[in-house]
Design a protein around this motif. Structure first.
Motif, PDB file in Angstrom:
ATOM      1  N   VAL A  21       0.992  -1.084   0.076  1.00  0.00           N
ATOM      2  CA  VAL A  21      -0.069   0.033   0.010  1.00  0.00           C
ATOM      3  C   VAL A  21       0.975   1.167  -0.067  1.00  0.00           C
ATOM      4  O   VAL A  21       1.974   1.229   1.014  1.00  0.00           O
ATOM      5  CB  VAL A  21      -0.981   0.117   1.161  1.00  0.00           C
ATOM      6  CG1 VAL A  21      -1.972   1.121   1.026  1.00  0.00           C
ATOM      7  CG2 VAL A  21      -1.676  -1.246   1.295  1.00  0.00           C
ATOM      8  N   ILE A  46      -2.266   0.968  -4.366  1.00  0.00           N
ATOM      9  CA  ILE A  46      -2.011  -0.436  -4.169  1.00  0.00           C
ATOM     10  C   ILE A  46      -0.969  -0.882  -5.317  1.00  0.00           C
ATOM     11  O   ILE A  46      -1.315  -0.791  -6.574  1.00  0.00           O
ATOM     12  CB  ILE A  46      -2.903  -1.370  -3.912  1.00  0.00           C
ATOM     13  CG1 ILE A  46      -3.624  -1.030  -2.460  1.00  0.00           C
ATOM     14  CG2 ILE A  46      -2.569  -2.800  -3.757  1.00  0.00           C
ATOM     15  CD1 ILE A  46      -4.744  -1.537  -2.087  1.00  0.00           C
ATOM     16  N   MET A 176      -4.503   4.467   6.336  1.00  0.00           N
ATOM     17  CA  MET A 176      -4.779   3.472   4.880  1.00  0.00           C
ATOM     18  C   MET A 176      -5.503   2.435   5.454  1.00  0.00           C
ATOM     19  O   MET A 176      -6.211   1.801   4.890  1.00  0.00           O
ATOM     20  CB  MET A 176      -3.250   2.789   4.934  1.00  0.00           C
ATOM     21  CG  MET A 176      -2.336   3.502   4.014  1.00  0.00           C
ATOM     22  SD  MET A 176      -0.675   3.018   3.984  1.00  0.00           S
ATOM     23  CE  MET A 176       0.138   3.981   2.742  1.00  0.00           C
ATOM     24  N   ASP A 186       1.785  -7.570   4.647  1.00  0.00           N
ATOM     25  CA  ASP A 186       1.689  -6.469   3.973  1.00  0.00           C
ATOM     26  C   ASP A 186       2.872  -5.459   4.102  1.00  0.00           C
ATOM     27  O   ASP A 186       3.392  -5.414   5.126  1.00  0.00           O
ATOM     28  CB  ASP A 186       0.355  -5.689   4.143  1.00  0.00           C
ATOM     29  CG  ASP A 186      -0.990  -6.395   3.513  1.00  0.00           C
ATOM     30  OD1 ASP A 186      -0.869  -7.405   2.800  1.00  0.00           O
ATOM     31  OD2 ASP A 186      -2.287  -6.163   3.693  1.00  0.00           O
TER      32      ASP A 186
END
Ligand code: ZN
Length: 221
Positions: A21, A46, A176, A186
Motif C-alpha cells: 500500500v 496499491i 490506510m 503487507d
C-alpha cells in the motif's frame, strides 16, 4: 516466485508478501517538483505482490516503454491485521522497516493522469517494487529521527527524513487501514522525497537507512 520478506539477520517473516500500500505525495518538496498540489489527505494506491523483487538483485524494468523513474521510500512491514486502527494500534503492528523503490513508468503515468484514468499500468508492472531486507523495529530510533539516502554512481540524489513527512508513519498507516484491511505480510511504502528521476541503465545504486541498513545494487544495462 513469491517474495518472502526477510530480516537483516536472515530470518524469514512467517508470511509471504501481501499487497503493497503506497501514498502518492507525502513530502511537500516532491509534490512541488512534479507540480502537484500538496494533499489534505493521503493519496493512496496499491501495488500487487507480483511487483516485489529483492532490491539486492540487479534491477530490470520495462525500459522500452518510456522513462522508468525511481522513487526511494521507507518501507514498513506489517505484522498484525489492522482495520480502522488508531495511530497507536497502527504503530504497534509495524514489525520491520526497510527501503523500497516505487518504480514508475512516468511518461505513461502522465498520459493516464491527463485522461483522468487509473495509474495501475504505470506502477503495478512485474518488478515495479524492489524491496530490501527489513530491520527489526527494536533497531530503529523514533520515526521523526529516521533518514534514508540514495546515491547513484556515488552522487547523492535523494534524502528522506521522517520529520519531513506530511503524514507521520502512525497516522498514515491508521488512515490506510480505514480504506483497506492490512494483513500480516503487507508492506506500506511511505512516499518519496524530492530528487526522483529516470533510472539510469548500468548505474550503481547505493541506499542507506538509519539503524544500519545499507544496500548496493545496480540497474541492468
Ligand atoms: Zn511513490
Amino acid at each position: 516466485m513469491r517474495f518472502v520478506p526477510r530480516f537483516t539477520d536472515g530470518q524469514e517473516f512467517p508470511h509471504a508478501l501481501g499487497k503493497i500500500v503506497c501514498v502518492g505525495r507525502n513530502y511537500a518538496d516532491h509534490a512541488r517538483e512534479l507540480d502537484n498540489p500538496v494533499p489534505s489527505e493521503p493519496l493512496l494506491f496499491i501495488k500487487p505482490a507480483t511487483c516485489a523483487v529483492p532490491l539486492e538483485e540487479p534491477i530490470d524494468a520495462p525500459f522500452t516503454r518510456g522513462e522508468v523513474h525511481y522513487e526511494t521510500e521507507l518501507a514498513l512491514l506489517i505484522g498484525e491485521e489492522l482495520s480502522h486502527a488508531t495511530a497507536d494500534e497502527a504503530e504497534r503492528a509495524i514489525v520491520g522497516i526497510g527501503l523500497g523503490l516505487d518504480l514508475t513508468l512516468r511518461d505513461l503515468q502522465t498520459r493516464l493522469k491527463e485522461k483522468g484514468h487509473p495509474w495501475e499500468t504505470s506502477k503495478a508492472f512485474d518488478g515495479a517494487c524492489p524491496l530490501s531486507v527489513f530491520l527489526a523495529l527494536s533497531q530503529v530510533p523514533n520515526w521523526s529521527a529516521l533518514a534514508f539516502t540514495l546515491e547513484i554512481d556515488g552522487e547523492p540524489h535523494q534524502r528522506g527524513e521522517g520529520a519531513d513527512m506530511l503524514f507521520s508513519v502512525p497516522t498514515l498507516v491508521a488512515e490506510m487501514s480505514r480504506h483497506f484491511t492490512l494483513q500480516p505480510g503487507d508492506v506500506v511504502l511511505t512516499g518519496t522525497p524530492a530528487g526522483v528521476g529516470p533510472l539510469p541503465r548500468g548505474a550503481q545504486l547505493h541506499f542507506t537507512l538509519t539503524g544500519g541498513l545499507e544496500v548496493t545494487t545496480r540497474v541492468v544495462e
